[in-house]
Motif scaffolding. Structure first.
Motif, mmCIF file in Angstrom:
data_model
loop_
_atom_site.group_PDB
_atom_site.id
_atom_site.type_symbol
_atom_site.label_atom_id
_atom_site.label_comp_id
_atom_site.label_asym_id
_atom_site.label_seq_id
_atom_site.Cartn_x
_atom_site.Cartn_y
_atom_site.Cartn_z
ATOM 1 N N VAL A 1 44.044 54.191 37.016
ATOM 2 C CA VAL A 1 45.026 53.659 36.066
ATOM 3 C C VAL A 1 45.957 52.669 36.755
ATOM 4 O O VAL A 1 46.267 51.593 36.213
ATOM 5 C CB VAL A 1 45.815 54.813 35.416
ATOM 6 C CG1 VAL A 1 47.004 54.281 34.623
ATOM 7 C CG2 VAL A 1 44.897 55.627 34.523
ATOM 8 N N GLY B 1 49.556 52.696 33.301
ATOM 9 C CA GLY B 1 49.316 53.358 32.035
ATOM 10 C C GLY B 1 49.511 54.849 32.169
ATOM 11 O O GLY B 1 50.243 55.317 33.048
ATOM 12 N N ILE B 2 48.827 55.613 31.328
ATOM 13 C CA ILE B 2 49.038 57.057 31.225
ATOM 14 C C ILE B 2 47.831 57.803 31.765
ATOM 15 O O ILE B 2 46.690 57.513 31.397
ATOM 16 C CB ILE B 2 49.300 57.468 29.772
ATOM 17 C CG1 ILE B 2 50.569 56.789 29.246
ATOM 18 C CG2 ILE B 2 49.411 58.985 29.638
ATOM 19 C CD1 ILE B 2 50.765 56.951 27.750
ATOM 20 N N GLU C 1 46.557 61.514 31.411
ATOM 21 C CA GLU C 1 46.849 62.645 30.546
ATOM 22 C C GLU C 1 46.028 63.854 30.972
ATOM 23 O O GLU C 1 44.810 63.761 31.160
ATOM 24 C CB GLU C 1 46.527 62.280 29.095
ATOM 25 C CG GLU C 1 47.106 63.219 28.076
ATOM 26 C CD GLU C 1 46.994 62.652 26.673
ATOM 27 O OE1 GLU C 1 48.036 62.347 26.065
ATOM 28 O OE2 GLU C 1 45.852 62.492 26.190
ATOM 29 N N SER D 1 53.382 52.402 38.472
ATOM 30 C CA SER D 1 53.145 52.139 37.043
ATOM 31 C C SER D 1 52.273 53.195 36.380
ATOM 32 O O SER D 1 51.495 52.890 35.468
ATOM 33 C CB SER D 1 52.513 50.746 36.851
ATOM 34 O OG SER D 1 53.323 49.742 37.417
ATOM 35 N N VAL D 2 52.418 54.436 36.807
ATOM 36 C CA VAL D 2 51.631 55.529 36.225
ATOM 37 C C VAL D 2 52.563 56.572 35.616
ATOM 38 O O VAL D 2 53.528 57.019 36.250
ATOM 39 C CB VAL D 2 50.719 56.188 37.273
ATOM 40 C CG1 VAL D 2 50.094 57.467 36.721
ATOM 41 C CG2 VAL D 2 49.624 55.222 37.711
ATOM 42 N N THR D 3 52.261 56.961 34.372
ATOM 43 C CA THR D 3 52.888 58.106 33.729
ATOM 44 C C THR D 3 51.911 59.266 33.758
ATOM 45 O O THR D 3 50.786 59.141 33.248
ATOM 46 C CB THR D 3 53.272 57.785 32.274
ATOM 47 O OG1 THR D 3 54.267 56.759 32.256
ATOM 48 C CG2 THR D 3 53.811 59.020 31.562
ATOM 49 N N LEU D 4 52.311 60.367 34.360
ATOM 50 C CA LEU D 4 51.500 61.581 34.388
ATOM 51 C C LEU D 4 52.019 62.490 33.284
ATOM 52 O O LEU D 4 53.169 62.932 33.323
ATOM 53 C CB LEU D 4 51.622 62.253 35.755
ATOM 54 C CG LEU D 4 50.721 63.451 36.026
ATOM 55 C CD1 LEU D 4 49.251 63.049 35.956
ATOM 56 C CD2 LEU D 4 51.043 64.059 37.393
ATOM 57 N N ARG D 5 51.173 62.741 32.289
ATOM 58 C CA ARG D 5 51.634 63.412 31.069
ATOM 59 C C ARG D 5 50.700 64.555 30.699
ATOM 60 O O ARG D 5 49.475 64.420 30.759
ATOM 61 C CB ARG D 5 51.702 62.410 29.925
ATOM 62 C CG ARG D 5 52.125 62.995 28.585
ATOM 63 C CD ARG D 5 52.106 61.939 27.501
ATOM 64 N NE ARG D 5 53.083 60.884 27.775
ATOM 65 C CZ ARG D 5 53.091 59.688 27.169
ATOM 66 N NH1 ARG D 5 52.153 59.409 26.276
ATOM 67 N NH2 ARG D 5 54.020 58.803 27.470
ATOM 68 N N GLN E 1 48.919 66.572 27.885
ATOM 69 C CA GLN E 1 48.527 66.213 26.515
ATOM 70 C C GLN E 1 49.268 67.060 25.483
ATOM 71 O O GLN E 1 49.725 66.551 24.454
ATOM 72 C CB GLN E 1 47.018 66.399 26.347
ATOM 73 C CG GLN E 1 46.501 65.946 24.983
ATOM 74 C CD GLN E 1 45.076 66.368 24.757
ATOM 75 O OE1 GLN E 1 44.734 67.533 24.897
ATOM 76 N NE2 GLN E 1 44.220 65.403 24.420
ATOM 77 N N HIS F 1 56.415 58.351 36.209
ATOM 78 C CA HIS F 1 56.991 59.276 35.244
ATOM 79 C C HIS F 1 56.140 60.545 35.164
ATOM 80 O O HIS F 1 54.904 60.473 35.242
ATOM 81 C CB HIS F 1 57.076 58.604 33.870
ATOM 82 C CG HIS F 1 57.708 57.253 33.922
ATOM 83 N ND1 HIS F 1 59.070 57.068 33.927
ATOM 84 C CD2 HIS F 1 57.161 56.007 34.036
ATOM 85 C CE1 HIS F 1 59.345 55.772 34.027
ATOM 86 N NE2 HIS F 1 58.196 55.110 34.087
ATOM 87 N N GLU G 1 55.757 64.010 32.693
ATOM 88 C CA GLU G 1 56.194 64.468 31.378
ATOM 89 C C GLU G 1 55.403 65.676 30.901
ATOM 90 O O GLU G 1 54.174 65.659 30.886
ATOM 91 C CB GLU G 1 56.026 63.335 30.355
ATOM 92 C CG GLU G 1 56.825 62.083 30.674
ATOM 93 C CD GLU G 1 56.596 60.960 29.675
ATOM 94 O OE1 GLU G 1 55.785 61.153 28.733
ATOM 95 O OE2 GLU G 1 57.213 59.893 29.831
#
Length: 298
Positions: A25, A31-32, A34, A51-55, A57, A86, A88
């Motif tokens: 990513v 990006g994300i 998930e 620039s990575v969001t770790l989210r 699901q 990030h 989340e």
């Protein structure tokens, strides 16, 4: 990440699949990543890239924990000098399997020394547990910049009954270690807003500046609207200098706001702002205080 995903974890050293997904990513411009619901077992940290969001699901449906016997893992999810990162919606279970490690870390690329800061970060809506009776941190910004820590619940494992027992047996020295549930150290423009900190052995929220030959002033930070329960200190803000920390360091607070926080059962202090000299005269060290607002905390 998870069964049926682009990267499938097998429940052993799952940080390897996280690493692949994060690298893919980030290389594509960001990006994300998930994670599907389930338990993920780590043998080392999950390292974030730019620039990575770790989210997760599903909110708090993905659980990260260290495997039994892991030694030397500093944190579960770690950014070392990265930008725009990030985390989340995870459960970070640092109380599992008897492994002492930190939860989510935003630190420099030369941590614990000064270096490239993590800039533009957030930890949002995570449940973080840290090992009881250990020197460990739940969410830790060490020289982080332009960050937001919000809507998390961080747990240290101490209860009101524990504090009564510790006081009655005078076992503070052996059972109360430097466990901070949320810590800002030498951070710039970081907001800690709307979190719940429960059962921390030292501080629910710790905002500190250590004078050790680096520029470590806490600048333009806000601690607001948090709830802190059953911690030794609810919010603790020290400037520390003394033997071994050097004679040329700058440390202190420049525009720190502590407002509208709610404290229940702080077993030593509510909001504690102080300079700790460790028994050494001031000398060439320079503690700096450029404005602290403590307002409407209950």
């Amino acid at each position: 990440l998870g069964s049926g995903a682009d990267f499938v974890c097998d429940g052993a050293a799952d940080q390897a699949e996280f690493k692949q997904a994060i690298a893919t990513v980030s290389a594509a411009g960001g990006g994300i990543v998930e994670a599907f619901p389930g338990s993920y077992v780590l043998s080392a940290e999950v390292a974030l890239l730019d620039s990575v969001t770790l989210r997760a699901q599903a909110r708090r449906g993905a659980v990260l924990r260290m495997a039994v016997g892991v030694v030397g893992a500093e944190g579960h999810v770690v950014s070392r000098g990265r930008h725009d990162v990030h985390v989340e919606g995870f459960v970070i279970d640092g109380a599992a399997n008897g492994v002492q490690t930190n939860g989510i870390m935003f630190v420099t690329d030369a941590h614990p020394q000064d270096g490239q800061r993590t800039i533009g970060f957030s930890a949002r809506d995570n449940l973080v547990r840290v090992k009881k009776e250990s020197h460990s941190y739940g969410i830790w910004s060490s020289r982080g910049q332009d960050g937001l820590i919000t809507d998390n619940q961080v747990e240290g494992g101490y209860t009101a009954a524990d504090w009564l027992e510790i006081a009655s047996t005078n076992t503070w020295a052996t059972r109360v270690l430097d466990q901070e549930l949320i810590e800002l150290y030498g951070s710039i423009r970081v907001r800690v807003v709307g979190n719940r900190c429960i059962g921390g052995s030292n501080a629910g929220i710790f905002v500190g500046s250590l004078m050790n030959n680096v520029f470590a002033i806490v600048e333009d930070c806000v601690v607001e609207g948090n709830t802190i329960v059953d911690c030794q200190h609810a919010i603790q803000c020290p400037i520390v200098y003394g033997p071994g920390l050097g004679d040329l360091g700058w440390g202190g607070f420049d525009r720190l706001v502590i407002a509208h926080n709610t404290v229940a059962r702080a077993h030593v202090s509510g909001v504690d702002v102080f300079i700790a000299s460790n028994g050494q005269p001031l000398g060439l060290d320079r503690p700096f205080v450029g404005g602290i607002l403590v307002h409407a905390n209950t």
